[in-house]
Enzyme design. Sequence first.
Site, short mmCIF file in Angstrom:
data_model
loop_
_atom_site.label_atom_id
_atom_site.label_comp_id
_atom_site.label_asym_id
_atom_site.label_seq_id
_atom_site.Cartn_x
_atom_site.Cartn_y
_atom_site.Cartn_z
N ASP A 101 -5.25 7.27 1.62
CA ASP A 101 -5.03 6.72 0.29
C ASP A 101 -4.96 5.19 0.38
O ASP A 101 -5.90 4.56 0.83
CB ASP A 101 -3.76 7.36 -0.29
CG ASP A 101 -3.52 7.05 -1.75
OD1 ASP A 101 -4.08 7.77 -2.60
OD2 ASP A 101 -2.79 6.09 -2.05
N ARG A 102 -3.87 4.55 -0.06
CA ARG A 102 -3.77 3.09 0.01
C ARG A 102 -3.94 2.61 1.45
O ARG A 102 -4.58 1.58 1.71
CB ARG A 102 -2.41 2.60 -0.52
CG ARG A 102 -2.03 3.09 -1.88
CD ARG A 102 -3.05 2.78 -2.94
NE ARG A 102 -3.19 1.34 -3.17
CZ ARG A 102 -4.16 0.81 -3.92
NH1 ARG A 102 -5.07 1.58 -4.48
NH2 ARG A 102 -4.22 -0.49 -4.10
N HIS A 146 -3.36 5.68 -13.52
CA HIS A 146 -2.43 4.76 -12.88
C HIS A 146 -3.13 3.51 -12.34
O HIS A 146 -2.54 2.44 -12.27
CB HIS A 146 -1.70 5.47 -11.73
CG HIS A 146 -2.60 5.99 -10.66
ND1 HIS A 146 -3.58 6.94 -10.89
CD2 HIS A 146 -2.68 5.68 -9.33
CE1 HIS A 146 -4.21 7.20 -9.76
NE2 HIS A 146 -3.69 6.45 -8.81
N TYR A 204 -1.54 -2.37 -6.15
CA TYR A 204 -2.60 -1.81 -6.99
C TYR A 204 -3.31 -2.90 -7.79
O TYR A 204 -4.54 -2.83 -8.00
CB TYR A 204 -2.02 -0.76 -7.94
CG TYR A 204 -2.00 0.63 -7.35
CD1 TYR A 204 -3.04 1.52 -7.58
CD2 TYR A 204 -0.95 1.04 -6.53
CE1 TYR A 204 -3.03 2.79 -7.04
CE2 TYR A 204 -0.93 2.31 -5.98
CZ TYR A 204 -1.98 3.18 -6.23
OH TYR A 204 -1.97 4.43 -5.68
N HIS A 264 -4.54 16.47 -1.82
CA HIS A 264 -4.62 15.05 -1.50
C HIS A 264 -3.80 14.68 -0.27
O HIS A 264 -4.21 13.82 0.51
CB HIS A 264 -4.13 14.23 -2.71
CG HIS A 264 -4.12 12.76 -2.49
ND1 HIS A 264 -5.27 12.03 -2.27
CD2 HIS A 264 -3.09 11.86 -2.43
CE1 HIS A 264 -4.96 10.75 -2.12
NE2 HIS A 264 -3.64 10.62 -2.21
#
Length: 284
Positions: A101-102, A146, A204, A264
């Site tokens: 992910d990030r 988001h 983000y 995920h």
Amino acid sequence: MKINGFEYLRVTGAGDVKLNVAVAGSGTPIVLLHGFPQTHVMWRHVAADLAADHTVICPDLRGYGASDKPADGYSKRTMAADIVAVARELGHPTFALAGHDRGALVAFRAGLDHPDTITHLMCLDVLPTLDMWEVMHGTSAAVGFHLYLMAQPPGLPEELIAAAPDTFFGHFLDSWGKDAIPADIRTAYLDACRSAVPSIVADYRASATIDVSHDQSDLAKGNKLRMPVTVIQQDWGAALGFDAAARWKAWATDLHHETTDSGHFLAEESPAEVSAAIRELLKR
């Protein structure tokens, strides 16, 4: 919350930022980077397995967990520089890198910016930042609400999220996986996120601004990941109408791409699959 059997250190990243880092094992080094809305603890199963024959390094990214949370400095370029600095301080001028992910976006940027440092690269359930924005369109893009919320100028997203942080972060923990996250782990993630709203939003926001510019510049120059790369992700291409493997092939010269039936949170839901994939990657 900590990973059993790991030593915990505070190590300097880029500038004066200190990262919370868990370390265990011996042998060739591999760094594991967590995703949102999590901490390094998401790697607990995979990290324990790999530590049997590797030096395993699990940091909290800047802005997350027990790491420092500066007001700015959340470009993936800077966050990647953190990881390279931490590994070097721990005695590893080169290392393999896996991110989710990030953390996968940080790993991707590290691979582009530090090709002589990153020996092998794995990215879990993500597209490069530029591609992520390009494939989001129409009503199907609502799943990424988001991304758009936290892309807004400072003030609004921070205030909205801080008003109900457990509801906001809990939504992703409860809806993105196929298996329920254990209650104590879920609580630890919520506690960590609740105290990090501004820095998470800043991370983000960078992905809607400076990170896109960095990707565009590399794409224009023809820069690619030169090390062996493995990507494992859900079949978001089928859901959103794009060819995920083709997107990744544009960035990597030696790519293994596969889809998974896991949710995920791959490293927590299917740790054996992820550990095996990392070991296979390291053979290339």
